[in-house]
Scaffold this motif. Structure first.
Motif, mmCIF file in Angstrom:
data_model
loop_
_atom_site.group_PDB
_atom_site.id
_atom_site.type_symbol
_atom_site.label_atom_id
_atom_site.label_comp_id
_atom_site.label_asym_id
_atom_site.label_seq_id
_atom_site.Cartn_x
_atom_site.Cartn_y
_atom_site.Cartn_z
ATOM 1 N N ASP A 111 36.878 27.672 -18.350
ATOM 2 C CA ASP A 111 37.720 26.770 -19.038
ATOM 3 C C ASP A 111 38.886 26.773 -19.183
ATOM 4 N N LYS A 115 42.263 24.349 -18.137
ATOM 5 C CA LYS A 115 42.748 24.386 -18.909
ATOM 6 C C LYS A 115 44.356 24.238 -18.082
ATOM 7 N N SER A 122 41.138 15.183 -21.312
ATOM 8 C CA SER A 122 39.417 15.242 -21.335
ATOM 9 C C SER A 122 38.999 14.061 -20.635
#
Length: 209
Positions: A111, A115, A122
């Motif tokens: 994750d 980022k 997204s």
DNA sequence: CGTGAGATTTCCT
DNA sequence: GGAAATCTCACGT
């Protein structure tokens, strides 16, 4: 952390290291007991001597001075006006050899890598297989840039941990990617059939260790 | 899926 | 001034 590669690992012959790095884990500590971890699946060797594709070929400059320093340090270069790529300095200090890390299989901190690589977007380009399958992509995902140039891999920020490839895996070998000179040298090594290997060369030669 | 062009800055000639 | 160890998007098949 206990398998962290020590200085002596990086003082070996550059081709042995390029092969031995396959399967190893690239780790970055990002604070609060959190880590970014990727398995190295593709490498390329660059030498100072007789290798016109290498940044060190024409001798030491301000840009490449890290390559001529102590082995086990990170050489980060900026290219095409927008990308960073990272190398591991190898061989005896001052020799000017390094190994480009071209691709990683993400293992931990995914994750966080997403980022860094895609921001808060997204959309569908933010895909798992697209995260670290290229030298500039993995640097983005790991937050590696100008300030990481010269960093010591025997320290506590970024390092490499020893792992071997699986019995079911084979090592592929091909010419290097994206260069105009020194094309003929088969100094690219990768884990065959791994989905994160950059897709630019479909060579199927098998490297016998 | 394959091809082609644009992005954009640093370094060396 | 031009090339650069790349990536992404647009467009054609």
């Amino acid at each position: 952390m206990n398998n962290q590669l020590s200085r002596s690992f990086y003082q070996n012959d550059i081709h042995s290291i390029a092969v031995d790095l396959l399967g190893c884990r690239l780790v970055r500590y990002i604070g609060k007991d959190s880590f970014l971890i990727g398995r190295i699946v593709e490498t390329e060797a660059y030498k100072q001597k007789n290798d016109p594709a290498s940044h060190s070929y024409k001798g030491k400059t301000k840009r490449n001075e890290v390559m001529f320093g102590e082995p086990g340090h990170l050489y980060v270069y900026f290219t095409y006006g927008m990308h960073f790529c990272c190398n591991v300095v190898c061989g005896p200090a001052g020799q000017g050899d390094a190994i480009l890390i071209r691709a990683l299989e993400p293992l931990e901190g995914i994750d966080e890598m997403m980022k860094r690589r895609f921001g808060q977007l997204s959309n569908k380009k933010a895909q798992y297989h697209n995260l670290t399958n290229g030298p500039a992509k993995l640097c983005k995902a790991f937050g590696i840039g100008r300030s990481e140039n010269g960093l010591d891999l025997c320290g506590k920020n970024i390092w490499i941990e020893k792992e071997t490839i699986y019995l079911s895996e084979q090592i592929g070998r091909s010419t290097r990617v994206g260069i105009k000179q020194g094309k003929e040298f088969p100094w690219r090594y990768y884990i065959k059939d791994n989905p994160w290997v950059s897709n630019t060369d479909k060579s199927v030669k098998i490297y016998e260790k």
